[in-house]
Design an enzyme around this catalytic site. Structure first.
Site, PDB file in Angstrom:
ATOM      1  N   LYS A  48       0.864  -1.194   0.000  1.00 43.71           N
ATOM      2  CA  LYS A  48       0.000   0.000   0.000  1.00 43.71           C
ATOM      3  C   LYS A  48       0.891   1.231   0.000  1.00 43.71           C
ATOM      4  CE  LYS A  48      -4.442   0.367   0.620  1.00 43.71           C
ATOM      5  NZ  LYS A  48      -5.315  -0.281  -0.366  1.00 43.71           N
ATOM      6  N   THR A  66      -3.405  -5.296   0.922  1.00 41.03           N
ATOM      7  CA  THR A  66      -2.833  -3.957   1.072  1.00 41.03           C
ATOM      8  C   THR A  66      -3.696  -3.134   2.026  1.00 41.03           C
ATOM      9  OG1 THR A  66      -3.996  -3.001  -0.842  1.00 41.03           O
ATOM     10  CG2 THR A  66      -1.895  -4.097  -1.272  1.00 41.03           C
ATOM     11  N   ASP A  67      -4.961  -3.432   2.098  1.00 44.89           N
ATOM     12  CA  ASP A  67      -5.823  -2.722   3.053  1.00 44.89           C
ATOM     13  C   ASP A  67      -5.394  -3.010   4.494  1.00 44.89           C
ATOM     14  OD1 ASP A  67      -8.515  -1.148   3.191  1.00 44.89           O
ATOM     15  OD2 ASP A  67      -8.684  -2.721   4.714  1.00 44.89           O
ATOM     16  N   PHE A 119      32.840  25.912 -15.068  1.00 40.02           N
ATOM     17  CA  PHE A 119      32.740  24.674 -15.862  1.00 40.02           C
ATOM     18  C   PHE A 119      33.532  24.888 -17.136  1.00 40.02           C
ATOM     19  CE2 PHE A 119      30.346  21.663 -18.715  1.00 40.02           C
ATOM     20  CZ  PHE A 119      30.847  20.517 -18.125  1.00 40.02           C
ATOM     21  N   ARG A 145      29.751  31.023 -12.604  1.00 38.19           N
ATOM     22  CA  ARG A 145      28.344  30.783 -12.956  1.00 38.19           C
ATOM     23  C   ARG A 145      27.554  30.481 -11.689  1.00 38.19           C
ATOM     24  NH1 ARG A 145      27.747  24.462 -15.009  1.00 38.19           N
ATOM     25  NH2 ARG A 145      28.774  23.568 -13.195  1.00 38.19           N
ATOM     26  N   GLN A 176      29.591  17.368 -10.362  1.00 37.27           N
ATOM     27  CA  GLN A 176      30.153  16.078  -9.956  1.00 37.27           C
ATOM     28  C   GLN A 176      31.152  16.243  -8.809  1.00 37.27           C
ATOM     29  OE1 GLN A 176      29.443  16.801 -13.160  1.00 37.27           O
ATOM     30  NE2 GLN A 176      29.397  14.960 -14.469  1.00 37.27           N
ATOM     31  N   ASN A 222      20.621  19.473 -12.409  1.00 36.02           N
ATOM     32  CA  ASN A 222      21.245  20.791 -12.505  1.00 36.02           C
ATOM     33  C   ASN A 222      20.139  21.811 -12.790  1.00 36.02           C
ATOM     34  OD1 ASN A 222      23.268  22.720 -12.818  1.00 36.02           O
ATOM     35  ND2 ASN A 222      24.635  21.167 -13.702  1.00 36.02           N
ATOM     36  N   HIS A 243      19.393  24.846 -14.068  1.00 40.02           N
ATOM     37  CA  HIS A 243      20.140  25.827 -14.845  1.00 40.02           C
ATOM     38  C   HIS A 243      19.604  27.237 -14.622  1.00 40.02           C
ATOM     39  CE1 HIS A 243      22.135  22.563 -16.865  1.00 40.02           C
ATOM     40  NE2 HIS A 243      20.986  22.051 -17.257  1.00 40.02           N
TER      41      HIS A 243
END
Lengths: 304, 304, 304, 304
Positions: B12, B57-58, B164, B181, B224, B250, B252
């Site tokens: 569930k 599941t109940d 980068f 950046r 990374q 990322n 951006h």
């Protein structure tokens, strides 16, 4: 009879403007979602396809970004007023400009005594909002501003101090009266200022604090009553606010029934948070002498 | 050749368990999203439709709510371990139970010196998570626990201190190198403990603090590298954590080009926050002597 | 003991590639969401920050768009294989490339006998998916392809012909047995091909038809049994499919209790569609002589 | 001056009502999302906490489900009118009732010649909507109905036959004129009927067909012009429709720039589908002799 163009507006929605102030090594971040729109005499664009009076939505986007630098963003209200003014100047056919802003809060990452200079963590929780509408005045007159400040997604809950009883009953009523229940909502509130001579950030903080305080400290006989108390306090404490509107989904928390289970009871301790359906309460609290301002609220969803 | 049943599990998902502790007038709230699942010899249910080994599941739902009271929720990890143990006891055919929990944080509404006793505001921001898998042991032996703690939606940003450059180029490369950046991500992190003798809440806070601190205080030559530094510090400070996995979109933020505009420049000040596409970095940092635990990670999405 | 980098991958997620074929006045539209990722020896980027082996995610994005033209998109599988091959060529350090594609279907707007030439309406409903993983071979050898086709969000419901009874009971069981209930799910299915010499579009249509047919025409003693029948039929009809995996949330429809109301009864006629919690069934059906292909499934969420 | 209650309403939102008609072996399914609300003299609930005039939202929910059986759902409009009537009867303080319905379409699973009797697949795509407001009349007079029918999320695209040029320029304009572009939107349309003596289902189909046909077959000099042509045709073909309102986000598809790449060109063939920001066009087309009906549109978001 003929078929004609009625009310219309157009603009660029959801410009995600992020402004870094980096005049010193201690940066500031302002994170906005800006939607612009123009109303006016744009029938040619609709009826004949002639675009000569249309300031493109792409240009509106460029301007929203440029003004984040050129004018700056001391508050979403101040920025929106400047941007709206620019659009009236640049677009002769426009009779009004509407700027809607959401602001997402960030905190400095807690490093050292006063937090990091240029590293931030997004706060989450509620979002600050504003809707500014600027109406062009008569020839030579200044435009008329309407400023609505607000917040949304303020999720609050009280685990006691709330009841719901004495309501109207009919043959489809099955709800049991509640002496002590959870009251929770994800609040949207918008309040209209009658002035632009306002310390927007200070007032915003004060209204938000007031909403939280009244929610916490008052007994609730219904979400309606709680909203009214919250709205009343905001107006009492802020003379320049003419009205406040609420849209409050009741976030239901149902007590789970353990009666069939051995050795487990439930005295207001375990609840299931439900998704749908949900009660939805909408209400306005206002000064009885405040002139109405329908222009201020045009196209702002979520209120009766 | 024949066609057969392969790996399977059932349970569930997304039980929204809210637990109020009200032993005194000062209430506590614990707000969980609990997903349960069982693995084992359930072929009959699939192949012949015989449900006699299936704990519905109940019933799993009912148990998740009952255990919030009966066992309590001192931490999501402790609660999940208890719930998983119950499911192995109640379901002879199950060979393992997997419990996934998300916890939403609430703060007291700030009234008075220490906040209100029973009124809360949801904090927003990142969500604490855990995935507990309990494997049934051999006849008479204790089950084997696997505990993964974690968080998701931790949105962090640094407005400088990130570059980068020096990357591989081919004929489809158009990206310009960046000396300075914005680096931002909405972090998902999950870390695996090798013990259950852990102060779960204290350790959680410590790992979260470490992640934030390293993100803030280290220079980044790529997302990374930043993730690796974060993971390394977590493992150095927590001997009982064998590995940590990251999934980091990322987020951006592109510098807006104002070069065509009069009187506006943009020295790293105005950015557009983009939605899609986004870089997606996934990485694991681990101890080289830690035994692998594939069972611990089964069915946990979002990691390579 | 030392702390090291473990499994990792990186790429550009959710490139929204829209390809219009307009060689004649009768246009075609192909609407894709493309996510790329690379695995391999990228430790330098993580550990020392040296990016010289990294093909930037921005370049991956450019390539995904360029290949929609240069190679074309006869099917998502064929396009993904070509794109993965390109990434292995362009990135010497990569040992495998994984391309995930979603395809959104559009119909011609029904004007005239065969629909409009260049006006389309998005179909909605389920989405076609593929996950292609291409592993670099030994020096001089061809790479090894893994192709998983699939669909998601296929929402199906049967209003009778479904029961659930005879299940295991414990002290937390309150569920009543059901002789006749609604069975509904929002199906995710993924099937793995053992060949690439496949008519991808024809096979896709055939598998989808088979899934629908078996769901409709078989009696259900549990969602597990229904999934198994669906999977079995797919494998029987498609010799080149080695396995099929399902993730099936049980979209619960609860019969509404009208017993307290005058003049209204409810013989399986009025249901409330519930959101959370929901049963979640996951299962694999496979050929017992099919070699396993764990590489094919790496990083594909939603399956046990 | 005093602080008073202003406009307000309350109700139960998003009741997920699923109605199976099973009088014969060939079942029918009607799948609705129903939101109810009441307006009127409910000041006591707000100001003093007295709930004696309040029909609880829980009772509204019960009634919505009961009426799906008792009255039935031949169309969302007819069902909403009946439900609104019931609420005025049951709630003396209410002066109007507003019922909003979304209907999700299902198709029979295509098995045999005419589809399966009781197995269905959800169609996806656009959603049919209605907003019915019933105003209580003077003592002894019948209430006044307002019926707005509509649809949302109708995603349409034309791959040629659209331009955008000749627009107003200022110093922030960078957009190049387009002779041939993709035009796409995810349409929301709502139209107001002046009668309730309407074949709701037939009219709905006719309006939807008209919208699609005009979008497809007319040349576009702007989304505004296209909306106007669509609206005009709807009104010309349906004398009982007084006005139609559109909210149309421009789903931008930007041509991808391949100019830096070898051997790849792009003559209107490869586009990136963008998320945010997006142009948003809102417009009304109406009969110039149609009396306005502001009550009909109260609390209906998304229109200027």
């Amino acid at each position: 009879m003929s078929i004609v163009l009625g009310p219309n507006q157009y603009g660029k929605a959801e410009n995600r403007v992020v402004r870094i102030t980096r005049d010193t090594a201690r940066h500031e971040i302002t994170d906005l979602n800006v939607s612009t729109s123009l109303r006016g005499d744009f029938a040619d664009a609709h009826v004949t396809g002639d675009q000569s009076k249309i300031l493109p939505t792409d240009t509106q986007k460029n301007t929203a970004f440029a003004y984040a630098k050129k004018h700056g963003v001391s508050s979403p209200e101040d920025y929106a007023l400047a941007l709206a003014g620019r659009f009236l100047d640049a677009t002769p056919a426009a009779t009004s400009a509407r700027i809607e802003v959401e602001q997402y809060a960030w905190d400095r990452i807690p490093v050292g005594e006063s937090g990091h200079d240029h590293a931030f963590v997004r706060r989450g929780g509620d979002t600050r909002t504003t809707v500014v509408t600027l109406e062009r005045g008569a020839e030579g007159a200044a435009p008329t501003p309407h400023v609505i400040s607000g917040l949304k997604d303020l999720v609050v809950l009280k685990s006691t101090g709330s009841e719901f009883k004495g309501y109207l009953r009919d043959e489809y009523t099955t709800l049991a009266e509640a002496d002590d229940r959870i009251l929770a909502t994800s609040l949207v509130a918008r309040w209209r200022h009658t002035s632009t001579d306002v310390d927007w950030n200070k007032t915003y903080d004060s209204v938000r604090d007031t909403l939280l305080e009244l929610f916490a400290t008052t007994y609730s006989r219904a979400l309606q009553e709680t909203l009214h108390l919250m709205g009343q306090a905001v107006l009492e404490r802020h003379p320049d606010i003419a009205e406040i509107r609420f849209s409050a989904p009741n976030k239901h928390h149902f007590l789970v029934d353990f009666s069939a289970f051995p050795d487990v009871d439930n005295h207001g301790e375990v609840f299931i948070a439900a998704d749908r359906p949900y009660g939805l309460i909408e209400a306005t609290v206002l000064r009885d002498d405040a002139p109405a301002a329908p222009e201020a609220w045009l196209a702002t969803p979520g209120f009766c």
